[in-house]
Scaffold this active site. Structure first.
Site, short mmCIF file in Angstrom:
data_model
loop_
_atom_site.label_atom_id
_atom_site.label_comp_id
_atom_site.label_asym_id
_atom_site.label_seq_id
_atom_site.Cartn_x
_atom_site.Cartn_y
_atom_site.Cartn_z
N TYR A 184 9.24 71.73 35.47
CA TYR A 184 10.62 71.24 35.28
C TYR A 184 10.83 70.78 33.85
CZ TYR A 184 14.40 67.80 35.22
OH TYR A 184 15.52 67.08 34.89
P1 NAD Z 1 22.32 67.24 40.85
O1 NAD Z 1 21.42 68.20 41.54
O2 NAD Z 1 22.96 66.18 41.66
O3 NAD Z 1 23.45 68.04 40.06
C1 NAD Z 1 23.23 69.29 39.46
C2 NAD Z 1 24.32 70.24 39.95
O4 NAD Z 1 24.15 71.50 39.28
C3 NAD Z 1 24.28 70.53 41.44
O5 NAD Z 1 25.52 70.20 42.05
C4 NAD Z 1 23.99 72.02 41.52
O6 NAD Z 1 24.65 72.69 42.59
C5 NAD Z 1 24.49 72.52 40.18
N1 NAD Z 1 23.84 73.77 39.75
C6 NAD Z 1 22.51 74.03 39.70
N2 NAD Z 1 22.32 75.29 39.27
C7 NAD Z 1 23.53 75.83 39.05
C8 NAD Z 1 23.97 77.10 38.60
N3 NAD Z 1 23.10 78.07 38.34
N4 NAD Z 1 25.29 77.31 38.49
C9 NAD Z 1 26.19 76.33 38.79
N5 NAD Z 1 25.83 75.11 39.23
C10 NAD Z 1 24.52 74.86 39.36
O7 NAD Z 1 21.45 66.60 39.66
P2 NAD Z 1 21.75 65.32 38.76
O8 NAD Z 1 20.76 64.29 39.13
O9 NAD Z 1 23.20 65.01 38.77
O10 NAD Z 1 21.33 65.89 37.33
C11 NAD Z 1 22.29 66.53 36.49
C12 NAD Z 1 21.58 67.05 35.25
O11 NAD Z 1 20.96 65.98 34.56
C13 NAD Z 1 20.48 68.07 35.54
O12 NAD Z 1 20.53 69.04 34.51
C14 NAD Z 1 19.19 67.25 35.44
O13 NAD Z 1 18.11 68.06 35.03
C15 NAD Z 1 19.58 66.25 34.37
N6 NAD Z 1 18.86 64.98 34.46
C16 NAD Z 1 19.04 64.17 35.55
C17 NAD Z 1 18.38 62.94 35.61
C18 NAD Z 1 18.53 62.01 36.76
O14 NAD Z 1 17.86 60.97 36.77
N7 NAD Z 1 19.39 62.31 37.76
C19 NAD Z 1 17.55 62.55 34.54
C20 NAD Z 1 17.38 63.42 33.46
C21 NAD Z 1 18.05 64.62 33.43
C1 UGA Z 2 14.09 61.60 37.62
C2 UGA Z 2 14.91 62.77 38.14
O1 UGA Z 2 14.56 63.04 39.50
C3 UGA Z 2 14.68 64.01 37.29
O2 UGA Z 2 15.64 64.98 37.69
C4 UGA Z 2 14.88 63.63 35.84
O3 UGA Z 2 14.71 64.69 34.99
C5 UGA Z 2 13.95 62.50 35.43
O4 UGA Z 2 14.28 61.38 36.24
C6 UGA Z 2 14.14 62.08 33.99
O5 UGA Z 2 14.17 60.90 33.69
O6 UGA Z 2 14.20 62.95 33.14
P1 UGA Z 2 11.79 60.64 38.22
O7 UGA Z 2 11.67 59.65 37.12
O8 UGA Z 2 10.54 61.24 38.75
O9 UGA Z 2 12.71 61.86 37.84
O10 UGA Z 2 12.67 59.88 39.33
P2 UGA Z 2 12.55 59.83 40.90
O11 UGA Z 2 12.65 61.21 41.44
O12 UGA Z 2 13.48 58.80 41.40
O13 UGA Z 2 11.04 59.29 41.06
C7 UGA Z 2 10.65 58.06 40.42
C8 UGA Z 2 9.21 57.76 40.83
O14 UGA Z 2 9.20 57.51 42.23
C9 UGA Z 2 8.23 58.90 40.58
O15 UGA Z 2 7.01 58.35 40.19
C10 UGA Z 2 8.10 59.56 41.95
O16 UGA Z 2 6.86 60.21 42.17
C11 UGA Z 2 8.23 58.36 42.85
N1 UGA Z 2 8.72 58.69 44.21
C12 UGA Z 2 9.85 59.42 44.38
C13 UGA Z 2 8.02 58.22 45.29
O17 UGA Z 2 6.95 57.56 45.14
N2 UGA Z 2 8.48 58.50 46.53
C14 UGA Z 2 9.61 59.23 46.76
O18 UGA Z 2 9.99 59.47 47.93
C15 UGA Z 2 10.33 59.69 45.63
#
Ligand code: NAD
Ligand code: UGA
Length: 334
Positions: free
Chosen positions: A162
Site C-alpha cells: 500500500y
Molecule cells: P475511503 O475508502 O473511505 O475513500 C476512498 C474512496 O475512493 C472510496 O469511496 C472508494 O469507493 C473510492 N475509490 C477507490 N478507487 C476508486 C476508483 N478507481 N475510481 C473511483 N473511486 C474510487 O478512504 P479514506 O480513508 O477516506 O481515504 C481517502 C484517501 O486518503 C485515500 O487515497 C487514502 O489512501 C488516503 N489516506 C487516508 C488516510 C486515513 O487515515 N483515512 C491516511 C492517509 C492517506
Molecule cells: C491508516 C489508514 O488506515 C491508512 O489508509 C492510511 O494510509 C494510514 O493511516 C496513514 O496514516 O497513512 P493505520 O495507521 O494503520 O493506517 O490506521 P488504522 O487502520 O486505524 O490502524 C492503526 C493501528 O491499529 C495499526 O497498528 C493497526 O494494526 C492496529 N489495528 C487496526 C488493530 O490492532 N486492530 C484493528 O482491528 C485495526
C-alpha cells in the site's frame, strides 16, 4: 464563495471543485465543508449511494444539496475530462486505503486505483490546464521510523505494498506537474491516521467504538504499543482546503494531528468516554504495520498557515456520538 487566507497569499476564490473519492470517509467530509463554504462540488466515486451502504451513509447529508453533483464513475476507466471542465481544483482522494490487505489478492486494485487511475487523472488535468490538484498521500510512505518527527525531506522507506503505491501516486503527480507543458500545481498531502465520524470500519478507532456499543471483540495486532499521530477529520479537511487555495509551487506537506498516542492509550480513552469495558483480543503483529508515526508539521504551518486544533478526547467523543446516533436511527428504522 471561498477565499482562504493563508500564510503567504491566496490563489483567489474557489468556485468549483472536483472531489474524487467523494463517497469515502475523508472525501465526503471535504465535500460537505466545501458546500458549506459556497463552493460548487462535483463528487466522483465508484461506489454510489444507491448501491453501497457506506456511500449512502457518507453522502446522506449532502446528496441532495444544491451545488453538489454526484457522478458515479471508476477512474480506471471513466471519461475524466468532462468532469474537470472549469474546475479550479481537483481533490484526488479516490484510492484503495488500508495497509494489511495490500499484501494479498487485492494488490492489483491498489496498483490500478492508486497509480494507473492517477495517471489518467493527471493527463486529463494537464490537458484541461486545471490550476491545482491536491492528492491524498500517506504517512505510511515514511515506513518504520524511531518515532521522532518525520519531515517531508526524510527518505521514504515504504514498508507495505500500500505504502509503495501511495509513494508512487504522489511522485507520479509531481512528475506530471514538473513537465514544462503542465500548468497544474500539485500539492501532495501526507495524511497521518485520520479519525472522527464516518471513519472507515476497518480502522482501529472505529472498531473500538463499535465494539464498545455492541460488545464485540476487537483484535489488537501486536502489543498495542504502536503509536500513531492521530488526525481529527476536521483538521484534515481544513488542511486540504488550505492546500487548494494557498499560493504555492508543487509541494509535499505532512498533515498530522499532533496527538501522538498508542493503541493502548486509545483503548483507555474509548473506555472512559463510553463508560464501557471493551473486549480485546491480543494477537500477532501484522507485516507492514509500522511501530510509530509522528508528523513534523512545520511545513504545513509555514506554507498553509495550518495547525491542528482537535484533541483526542473530544475527537473520539465526536466519533462515539456519531456512531450512537447511527445506531439509534437504525433501530428506529427497524
Ligand atoms: P475511503 O475508502 O473511505 O475513500 C476512498 C474512496 O475512493 C472510496 O469511496 C472508494 O469507493 C473510492 N475509490 C477507490 N478507487 C476508486 C476508483 N478507481 N475510481 C473511483 N473511486 C474510487 O478512504 P479514506 O480513508 O477516506 O481515504 C481517502 C484517501 O486518503 C485515500 O487515497 C487514502 O489512501 C488516503 N489516506 C487516508 C488516510 C486515513 O487515515 N483515512 C491516511 C492517509 C492517506
Ligand atoms: C491508516 C489508514 O488506515 C491508512 O489508509 C492510511 O494510509 C494510514 O493511516 C496513514 O496514516 O497513512 P493505520 O495507521 O494503520 O493506517 O490506521 P488504522 O487502520 O486505524 O490502524 C492503526 C493501528 O491499529 C495499526 O497498528 C493497526 O494494526 C492496529 N489495528 C487496526 C488493530 O490492532 N486492530 C484493528 O482491528 C485495526
Amino acid at each position: 464563495m471561498l477565499t482562504m487566507a493563508t500564510a503567504d497569499s491566496s490563489r483567489g476564490p474557489l468556485r468549483r471543485a472536483v472531489v474524487t473519492g467523494a463517497a469515502g470517509f475523508i472525501g465526503s467530509h471535504l465535500c460537505q465543508t466545501l458546500l458549506s463554504l459556497g463552493v460548487g462540488v462535483i463528487g466522483v466515486d465508484r461506489h454510489s449511494p444507491d448501491q453501497h451502504q457506506s456511500a449512502a451513509i457518507n453522502l446522506a447529508a449532502i446528496l441532495h444539496q444544491p451545488g453538489f453533483i454526484f457522478i458515479p464513475g471508476d477512474l480506471r476507466t471513466c471519461a475524466i475530462e468532462p468532469l474537470l471542465l472549469d474546475a479550479d481544483v481537483v481533490f484526488h482522494l479516490a484510492g484503495i486505503p488500508g495497509v494489511h490487505p495490500s499484501w494479498g489478492a487485492d494488490f492489483d486494485d491498489y496498483v490500478a486505483s492508486n497509480i494507473s487511475a492517477t495517471q489518467r487523472l493527471m493527463r486529463a488535468a494537464t490537458r484541461l490546464h486545471t490550476p491545482r490538484l491536491v492528492v491524498a498521500s500517506s504517512s505510511s510512505v515514511y515506513g518504520a521510523t524511531d518515532g521522532s518527527p518525520s519531515a517531508e525531506t526524510d527518505r521514504p522507506r515504504p514498508a507495505s505494498p500500500y505504502a509503495v503505491t501511495k509513494l508512487a501516486e504522489e511522485q507520479l503527480c509531481l512528475a506530471h506537474a514538473a513537465r514544462p507543458d503542465c500548468d497544474t500545481t500539485v500539492v501532495a498531502l501526507r495524511y497521518f491516521t485520520v479519525y472522527g465520524p464516518r471513519q472507515r470500519e476497518d480502522m482501529f478507532i472505529q472498531r473500538l467504538v463499535t465494539a464498545a456499543m455492541t460488545g464485540q471483540k476487537v483484535s489488537i495486532y501486536g502489543d498495542g504499543n504502536q503509536r500513531r499521530d492521530f488526525t481529527y477529520i476536521d483538521d484534515a479537511v481544513s488542511a486540504t482546503i488550505a492546500a487548494a487555495t494557498a499560493y504555492l509551487p508543487s509541494s509535499i506537506i505532512n498533515v498530522g494531528g499532533g496527538t501522538s498516542a498508542s493503541l493502548n492509550d486509545i483503548l483507555d480513552h474509548a473506555q472512559k468516554i463510553t463508560g464501557r469495558t471493551i473486549n480485546v483480543h491480543i494477537t500477532n503483529p501484522r507485516s507492514g504495520d509500522v511501530p510509530a508515526t509522528c508528523a513534523d508539521s512545520s511545513t504545513a504551518r509555514k506554507l498553509l498557515g495550518w495547525a491542528p486544533s482537535a484533541n483526542l478526547h473530544t475527537g473520539i467523543g465526536a466519533q462515539v456520538d456519531w456512531l450512537t446516533a447511527q445506531y439509534a436511527a437504525s433501530s428506529l428504522a427497524v
